[in-house]
Write a protein that holds these residues in place. Structure first.
Motif, PDB file in Angstrom:
ATOM      1  N   ARG A   1       0.931  -1.444   0.058  1.00 59.71           N
ATOM      2  CA  ARG A   1       0.029  -0.186  -0.022  1.00 59.71           C
ATOM      3  C   ARG A   1       0.910   1.241  -0.047  1.00 59.71           C
ATOM      4  NH1 ARG A   1      -2.743  -2.779   4.021  1.00 59.71           N
ATOM      5  NH2 ARG A   1      -2.232  -1.056   5.533  1.00 59.71           N
ATOM      6  N   ASN A   2       1.859   1.082   0.786  1.00 61.16           N
ATOM      7  CA  ASN A   2       2.800   2.270   0.835  1.00 61.16           C
ATOM      8  C   ASN A   2       3.380   2.759  -0.346  1.00 61.16           C
ATOM      9  OD1 ASN A   2       2.188   2.939   3.470  1.00 61.16           O
ATOM     10  ND2 ASN A   2       4.004   1.665   4.325  1.00 61.16           N
ATOM     11  N   THR A   3       3.973   1.572  -1.174  1.00 62.34           N
ATOM     12  CA  THR A   3       4.534   1.819  -2.525  1.00 62.34           C
ATOM     13  C   THR A   3       3.602   2.421  -3.419  1.00 62.34           C
ATOM     14  OG1 THR A   3       5.882  -0.195  -2.296  1.00 62.34           O
ATOM     15  CG2 THR A   3       5.617   0.485  -4.276  1.00 62.34           C
ATOM     16  N   LEU A   4       2.322   1.928  -3.504  1.00 57.61           N
ATOM     17  CA  LEU A   4       1.306   2.289  -4.527  1.00 57.61           C
ATOM     18  C   LEU A   4       1.008   3.749  -4.143  1.00 57.61           C
ATOM     19  CD1 LEU A   4      -1.124  -0.769  -4.546  1.00 57.61           C
ATOM     20  CD2 LEU A   4       0.378  -0.059  -6.410  1.00 57.61           C
ATOM     21  N   ARG A   5       1.099   4.302  -2.910  1.00 56.74           N
ATOM     22  CA  ARG A   5       0.706   5.638  -2.622  1.00 56.74           C
ATOM     23  C   ARG A   5       1.952   6.462  -3.158  1.00 56.74           C
ATOM     24  NH1 ARG A   5      -1.602   3.725   3.039  1.00 56.74           N
ATOM     25  NH2 ARG A   5      -3.836   3.079   2.304  1.00 56.74           N
ATOM     26  N   ARG A   6       3.187   6.055  -2.656  1.00 55.61           N
ATOM     27  CA  ARG A   6       4.312   6.725  -2.960  1.00 55.61           C
ATOM     28  C   ARG A   6       4.326   6.917  -4.598  1.00 55.61           C
ATOM     29  NH1 ARG A   6       7.651   4.031  -0.620  1.00 55.61           N
ATOM     30  NH2 ARG A   6       8.590   2.585  -2.043  1.00 55.61           N
ATOM     31  N   ASP A   7       3.826   5.840  -5.196  1.00 55.17           N
ATOM     32  CA  ASP A   7       3.899   6.093  -6.889  1.00 55.17           C
ATOM     33  C   ASP A   7       2.771   7.090  -7.237  1.00 55.17           C
ATOM     34  OD1 ASP A   7       5.564   3.791  -7.227  1.00 55.17           O
ATOM     35  OD2 ASP A   7       3.797   2.530  -7.851  1.00 55.17           O
ATOM     36  N   GLN A   8       1.842   7.092  -6.526  1.00 52.83           N
ATOM     37  CA  GLN A   8       0.656   8.039  -6.943  1.00 52.83           C
ATOM     38  C   GLN A   8       1.029   9.574  -6.552  1.00 52.83           C
ATOM     39  OE1 GLN A   8      -2.273   6.319  -4.325  1.00 52.83           O
ATOM     40  NE2 GLN A   8      -2.733   4.753  -5.733  1.00 52.83           N
ATOM     41  N   ARG A   9       2.091   9.682  -5.742  1.00 51.83           N
ATOM     42  CA  ARG A   9       2.570  11.025  -5.344  1.00 51.83           C
ATOM     43  C   ARG A   9       3.641  11.480  -6.365  1.00 51.83           C
ATOM     44  NH1 ARG A   9       2.762   9.031   0.035  1.00 51.83           N
ATOM     45  NH2 ARG A   9       4.923   8.536  -0.106  1.00 51.83           N
ATOM     46  N   LYS A  10       4.239  10.522  -6.847  1.00 50.79           N
ATOM     47  CA  LYS A  10       5.286  10.893  -8.179  1.00 50.79           C
ATOM     48  C   LYS A  10       4.494  11.170  -9.309  1.00 50.79           C
ATOM     49  CE  LYS A  10       9.264   8.244  -6.227  1.00 50.79           C
ATOM     50  NZ  LYS A  10      10.044   9.533  -5.821  1.00 50.79           N
ATOM     51  N   ILE A  11       3.585  10.328  -9.509  1.00 53.32           N
ATOM     52  CA  ILE A  11       2.423  10.562 -10.677  1.00 53.32           C
ATOM     53  C   ILE A  11       2.121  11.913 -10.596  1.00 53.32           C
ATOM     54  CG2 ILE A  11       0.503   9.913 -12.102  1.00 53.32           C
ATOM     55  CD1 ILE A  11       1.372   6.809 -11.059  1.00 53.32           C
ATOM     56  N   ALA A  12       1.251  12.277  -9.285  1.00 55.62           N
ATOM     57  CA  ALA A  12       0.801  13.699  -9.234  1.00 55.62           C
ATOM     58  C   ALA A  12       1.958  14.599  -9.489  1.00 55.62           C
ATOM     59  CB  ALA A  12       0.036  13.593  -8.022  1.00 55.62           C
ATOM     60  N   ASP A  13       3.190  14.440  -9.256  1.00 56.82           N
ATOM     61  CA  ASP A  13       3.839  15.456  -9.549  1.00 56.82           C
ATOM     62  C   ASP A  13       4.331  15.894 -10.904  1.00 56.82           C
ATOM     63  OD1 ASP A  13       4.328  16.016  -6.620  1.00 56.82           O
ATOM     64  OD2 ASP A  13       5.925  14.713  -6.691  1.00 56.82           O
ATOM     65  N   VAL A  14       3.917  15.092 -11.764  1.00 57.20           N
ATOM     66  CA  VAL A  14       4.493  14.993 -13.201  1.00 57.20           C
ATOM     67  C   VAL A  14       2.818  15.648 -13.892  1.00 57.20           C
ATOM     68  CG1 VAL A  14       5.213  14.250 -15.261  1.00 57.20           C
ATOM     69  CG2 VAL A  14       6.259  13.626 -13.128  1.00 57.20           C
ATOM     70  N   PRO A  15       3.022  17.027 -14.550  1.00 55.71           N
ATOM     71  CA  PRO A  15       1.879  17.079 -15.567  1.00 55.71           C
ATOM     72  C   PRO A  15       1.649  15.989 -16.506  1.00 55.71           C
ATOM     73  CG  PRO A  15       3.228  18.997 -15.278  1.00 55.71           C
ATOM     74  CD  PRO A  15       4.049  18.025 -14.819  1.00 55.71           C
ATOM     75  N   MET A  16       0.530  15.292 -16.531  1.00 54.22           N
ATOM     76  CA  MET A  16       0.450  14.157 -17.347  1.00 54.22           C
ATOM     77  C   MET A  16      -0.975  13.901 -18.224  1.00 54.22           C
ATOM     78  SD  MET A  16       1.161  10.066 -16.111  1.00 54.22           S
ATOM     79  CE  MET A  16       2.586  10.694 -15.141  1.00 54.22           C
ATOM     80  N   THR A  17      -1.101  13.836 -19.093  1.00 51.79           N
ATOM     81  CA  THR A  17      -2.579  13.512 -19.860  1.00 51.79           C
ATOM     82  C   THR A  17      -2.667  12.043 -20.145  1.00 51.79           C
ATOM     83  OG1 THR A  17      -2.509  15.754 -20.810  1.00 51.79           O
ATOM     84  CG2 THR A  17      -4.039  14.007 -21.589  1.00 51.79           C
TER      85      THR A  17
END
Length: 350
Positions: A186-202
């Protein structure tokens, strides 16, 4: 009870055939194997077994028509078998049982026919088929249950090697799926989601045919950079088969950031999804990592859950990042029944 060979899977009922074994998913499904009959490098036949009009088994077997193995990963000499079990296996003296492509094999034999005595009867027929052409029986990329059944029926005379492991995510249709995962996952998935949110992405999803022109180039470049030479026309050729398969939906998940564009293809069959190929060239960076984990894990998971799909196949290799995100693994085994043992089996000798 009736047992005999046929040259076409069309002689079997599709639903009955697929119900015999779904462990390999798309790779050993009726329509996929029907497509493989058109591969001129292989001569295909099937051993069917019926009892009171009920199909008990329908086992594909393949003879290679080329002088070298079409796929080096199907060469038994590369399987690290004990002793010299695979050393004498060539395309001309081997009969492949179950499959010849896709690196996983369904074993289309029902529970009744998998009991040791009954399965041995089926294997005797396969061995006679092989011996008639001076061939040995070869069992590529079998799951553990099939391996164990085959070993019991042949009194442990098949020499096996465990090669790769297939990764899976199960239980996605459970609304509480994420809460069932270990805290580290769960912690890994949440860390991924934070990194994804930091990059403008469509992000988007589309049928393969709508993005093939640029996506095939990305996939070919990605594979070549990973040491597997590829070209966009080869990619298109592979996907043409999937597009022609009436039981499969071929989709693409895409992600674009200011400096990168990536694609992940997925195959949908029955109630499962297979994460197939990714195209994401470029050097390591935070931006690339965000696209990578989104394309390979988070977007497929979101797509599957939004459609009630319970099971994702994540393929082979790269076990560490997959395990960190909730994947579980199944061993795939390759085995050889040597020439002498194949002949003994053909005679029905214990």
């Amino acid at each position: 009870m009736a047992m005999g060979f046929t040259s076409a899977i069309g002689d079997f009922d599709q639903k009955e055939f697929d119900s015999l074994d779904t462990t390999a998913g798309i790779a050993s499904s009726y329509h996929r194997l029907r497509q493989k009959e058109q591969d001129a490098r292989w001569l295909t036949s099937y051993l069917g077994w019926f009892e009171e009009d009920r199909m008990r088994a329908a086992v594909p077997v393949y003879r290679c028509r080329t002088q070298s193995w079409p796929d080096k990963l199907y060469d038994p000499r590369s399987w690290n078998l004990l002793g010299d079990a695979g050393g004498g296996c060539s395309p001309g003296n081997s009969l492949l049982v179950g499959g010849c492509a896709d690196r996983r094999t369904g074993f289309h034999v029902d529970a009744v026919a998998r009991t040791p005595a009954r399965l041995r009867s089926l294997l005797v027929e396969l061995a006679r088929h092989a011996v008639d052409e001076d061939r040995s029986l070869v069992f590529p990329y079998m799951y553990t249950d099939a391996r164990n059944a085959l070993s019991a029926a042949t009194e442990d005379t098949i020499v096996w090697a465990a090669l790769e492991r297939e990764s899976h995510i199960f239980g996605l249709s459970d609304p509480q799926w994420e809460s069932t995962l270990p805290s580290k996952v769960r912690n890994t998935l949440r860390r991924d989601q934070r990194k994804i949110a930091d990059v403008p992405m469509t992000v988007s999803e589309a049928p393969w045919c709508e993005i093939e022109t640029w996506a095939a180039e990305l996939i070919a470049e990605h594979n070549s950079l990973k040491g597997e030479p590829d070209r966009s026309e080869f990619v298109s050729f592979r996907y043409f088969d999937w597009q022609q398969n009436p039981a499969v939906d071929l989709m693409a998940l895409t992600a674009q950031s200011p400096g990168l564009r990536g694609v992940q293809t997925v195959l949908l069959w029955e109630d499962e999804m297979e994460v197939y190929e990714v195209g994401l060239p470029g050097e390591d960076s935070d931006e690339r990592f965000a696209l990578y984990v989104n394309l390979l894990f988070h977007l497929p998971i979101q797509y599957a859950r939004s459609r009630g799909i319970d099971h994702i196949r994540l393929g082979l290799r790269a076990e560490t990042p997959k395990a960190a995100r909730g994947a579980v693994f199944e061993d795939l085994h390759c085995g050889v029944l040597g020439p002498a043992e194949t002949k003994r089996l053909a005679r029905g000798v214990s």
